[in-house]
Design an enzyme around this catalytic site. Structure first.
Site, PDB file in Angstrom:
ATOM      1  N   THR A  66       0.914  -1.127   0.000  1.00 47.09           N
ATOM      2  CA  THR A  66       0.000   0.000   0.000  1.00 47.09           C
ATOM      3  C   THR A  66       0.953   1.175   0.000  1.00 47.09           C
ATOM      4  OG1 THR A  66      -1.694  -1.169   1.230  1.00 47.09           O
ATOM      5  CG2 THR A  66      -1.704   1.194   1.487  1.00 47.09           C
ATOM      6  N   ASN A  90      -4.046  -3.322  -2.505  1.00 44.54           N
ATOM      7  CA  ASN A  90      -4.026  -4.337  -1.452  1.00 44.54           C
ATOM      8  C   ASN A  90      -2.694  -5.077  -1.506  1.00 44.54           C
ATOM      9  OD1 ASN A  90      -4.820  -5.657   0.824  1.00 44.54           O
ATOM     10  ND2 ASN A  90      -5.929  -7.254  -0.251  1.00 44.54           N
ATOM     11  N   SER A 139     -11.198  -1.570   6.053  1.00 47.06           N
ATOM     12  CA  SER A 139      -9.781  -1.262   5.824  1.00 47.06           C
ATOM     13  C   SER A 139      -9.078  -0.955   7.142  1.00 47.06           C
ATOM     14  CB  SER A 139      -9.704  -0.039   4.904  1.00 47.06           C
ATOM     15  OG  SER A 139      -8.384   0.418   4.788  1.00 47.06           O
ATOM     16  N   SER A 140      -7.754  -0.961   7.087  1.00 46.55           N
ATOM     17  CA  SER A 140      -6.957  -0.495   8.232  1.00 46.55           C
ATOM     18  C   SER A 140      -6.232   0.809   7.904  1.00 46.55           C
ATOM     19  CB  SER A 140      -5.913  -1.547   8.611  1.00 46.55           C
ATOM     20  OG  SER A 140      -6.538  -2.746   8.971  1.00 46.55           O
TER      21      SER A 140
END
Ligand code: DON
Length: 576
Positions: free
Chosen positions: A373, A393, A444-445
């Site tokens: 990312t 991703n 998502s993080s």
């Protein structure tokens, strides 16, 4: 004896305080008028050039986003998605969600076999893994709403880099090393990213003619070139030919969401970060709220006590992440409760002061592969600040290019819960709130974060790193605020991570001393180095008013400091 002990403690404390001055990191980059920090030096230069031409931080962020799609194909993209956190000079904050959405034909069980077991690689490897991309719509929305420059001006540098090519330096070669084998399997990708089937060599020029054509179409027609025109047609065609489910309608109905960022305070600093469909901001806030109740600065960086408290806060926050959160259009996210100081107090009261917590007891509701990312941070002369994290991703996404577009495609669908209880690419064990549904975004993080103090910007920060993005960002903030490190030291310092399940404390090599490890083991913690995970993110940050808190408080620093993670191979912090 007592006297000796007091002396020993005094010397140790003195050395600890002094050690910051002798830490191994170089000084951060300085700037008076602007700062751009990205994972590829040419993209950082593109951003700085936009600022020098009078563009604002959002203009620079858009130009950098397009440029990274050319010079950092491992994560920079047109075929993926991401988030942009914006803090304008007047203090207004906002958040653009341009993450991928599940295709209309997706189903909850699409990656399971007839016995209900996950099909190996189905959510990561082929066209079925693709979520409807959002990056182009995100950049165009950002530019139209908050930028000042013409679309063509912001796309021109990316078009030039794709048309003329750029020379591959050691850092670029390193970022390709992860992807070459995968890219070689896709004829359309191999034509671009390999030469006669072999990895590109140092000093080679990477020219991307089809990508230049796609960028030109976007430059001329705007995002409709991507979502309504030939680019969408070509991606749908490639998807149909390769077992995917993407339809033209998925592209036509894609919408960016403008959302209120998650907000919280930590020891007097105001934090704005990503709201759902990211878990990032919320989890950072939950952890910081818990830690605010402890004297972390006094307990010290890397001490067994600090690590224990961080791990327990992480354990509680990640169980909430993995069980309760999802796309806000589909699930009710308990944002207010999870970010409240009262909830933090409740968590603190549940932390055992002597023994490690047990993740399994906290269930409230429910590889060696490379991962990429990218995050970039920008601030302009007026103090407008932008933090962007966007991604395909996995490194190079599915590793496939839709023929004729030059565009690499994401495998973001793997961020959904493929099956409750089954870990994803990042080992995250997730629940129903994050189940697949058409049009939904996977949880998502990514945590593009902006910290301010007394109404002024203080820090811009974020990182790649899958599920570790959250703790990487958190630790950079703590290292500056609690431990007094310079921005570069804060970003470079060895990291630890816990994500509820697996119930393990992961550490980078040398993060903890042998005696700290013994203390933690004595309390019941399972601490170790994860052999499958060699990259702990590539944070990119800006600190405003000094290279560390001491300088900021004394008011004798330069205006802007930028730092790219020493773990990054090709990035640069450039100020002017
Ligand atoms: O959105 C997420 O949380 C992930 N898709 C991010 C992936 C990532 O950070 C990979 N990079 N190291």
């Amino acid at each position: 004896m007592q006297q000796f002990r007091t002396l020993f403690v005094a010397i140790t404390l003195a050395l600890t305080t002094l050690s910051a001055a002798f830490a191994a990191s170089p000084a951060p980059a300085e700037g008076q008028n602007g700062m751009v920090v990205t994972a590829q030096h040419l993209a950082s230069q593109v951003g700085i050039d936009v600022l020098k031409r009078g563009g604002n931080a959002v203009d620079a962020a858009v130009a950098v986003g397009y440029a990274l799609a050319v010079v950092y194909p491992t994560a920079g993209n047109l075929g993926g998605g991401g988030f942009m956190t914006i803090r304008l000079k007047d203090g207004k904050t906002t958040f653009l969600d341009f993450r991928e959405r599940a295709p209309l034909a997706s189903t909850k069980t699409m990656y399971l076999d007839k016995d209900g077991n996950p099909i190996d690689g189905a959510s990561t490897d082929g066209y079925l893994a693709i979520g409807t991309p959002g990056s182009v719509a995100g950049f165009e929305t950002a530019r139209e709403k908050y930028g000042t420059m013409e679309r063509g001006e912001l796309l021109a540098p990316a078009i030039e880099l794709a048309t003329e090519g750029f020379v591959l330096e050691p850092g670029d070669i390193a970022s390709f090393a992860n992807g070459n084998a995968m890219l070689a399997k896709d004829p359309a990708a191999a034509k671009i990213f390999l030469k006669d089937g072999k990895p590109l060599e140092l000093g080679a020029k990477l020219v991307q003619t089809d990508l230049a054509k796609s960028l030109k179409a976007i430059s001329e027609e705007g995002s409709s070139a991507f979502y309504k025109g030939e680019i969408a047609d070509l991606i749908v065609k490639a998807s149909e030919a390769n077992g995917g489910i993407l339809a033209k309608e998925d592209f036509e109905q894609y919408k960016v969401r403008e959302l209120a960022p998650v907000q919280c305070s930590y020891r007097g600093y105001d934090i704005v970060s990503s709201p759902p469909p990211s878990s990032g901001g919320l989890v950072i806030c939950e952890i910081l709220n818990v830690l605010e109740g402890y004297p972390i600065s006094y307990l010290g960086y890397g001490s067994a006590e600090t690590i224990r408290l961080m791990v327990e806060a992480m354990r509680h926050a990640y169980v909430d992440r993995n069980t309760a959160l999802g796309d806000p259009d589909f699930v009710e996210n308990p944002v207010t409760r999870l970010t409240s100081k009262a909830y933090a107090e409740e968590i603190r009261s549940r932390i055992d002061p002597y023994r490690a917590g047990v993740s399994k007891a906290l269930t409230i509701n429910g590889g060696t592969e490379s991962k990429e990312t990218t995050h970039y941070s920008i601030i302009d002369k007026d103090g407008n600040a932008v933090a962007v994290t966007y991604t395909l991703n996995g490194s190079f996404g599915i590793g496939k290019v839709a023929e004729g577009t030059g565009i690499l495609l994401n495998n973001e669908m793997d961020d959904f819960t493929i099956k409750p209880g089954v870990p994803n690419l990042y080992g995250l064990v997730q629940g129903e709130a994050n189940a697949i549904e058409p049009r939904k975004s996977p949880l998502s993080s990514m945590s593009p974060t902006i910290v301010s103090k007394d109404g002024k910007p203080f820090m811009v920060i974020g990182s790649p790193g899958g599920s570790r993005i959250i703790t990487i960002t958190l630790e950079a903030i703590m290292n500056v605020i609690d431990h007094g490190m310079s921005l570069q030291e804060a970003i470079d310092a060895p990291r630890i991570h816990h994500q509820w399940l697996p119930d393990k404390v992961y550490m980078e090599p040398y993060a903890l001393s042998p005696d700290t490890l013994r203390l933690l083991a004595g309390m019941g913690y399972d601490v170790g180095i994860d052999p499958d995970w060699t990259i702990w993110g590539e944070a990119a940050g800006i600190l405003i008013g000094g290279k560390n808190l001491k300088e900021i408080e004394a008011g004798d620093g330069a205006r802007y400091y930028g730092a790219i993670d020493s773990r990054a191979s090709s990035g640069a912090a450039i100020g002017y």
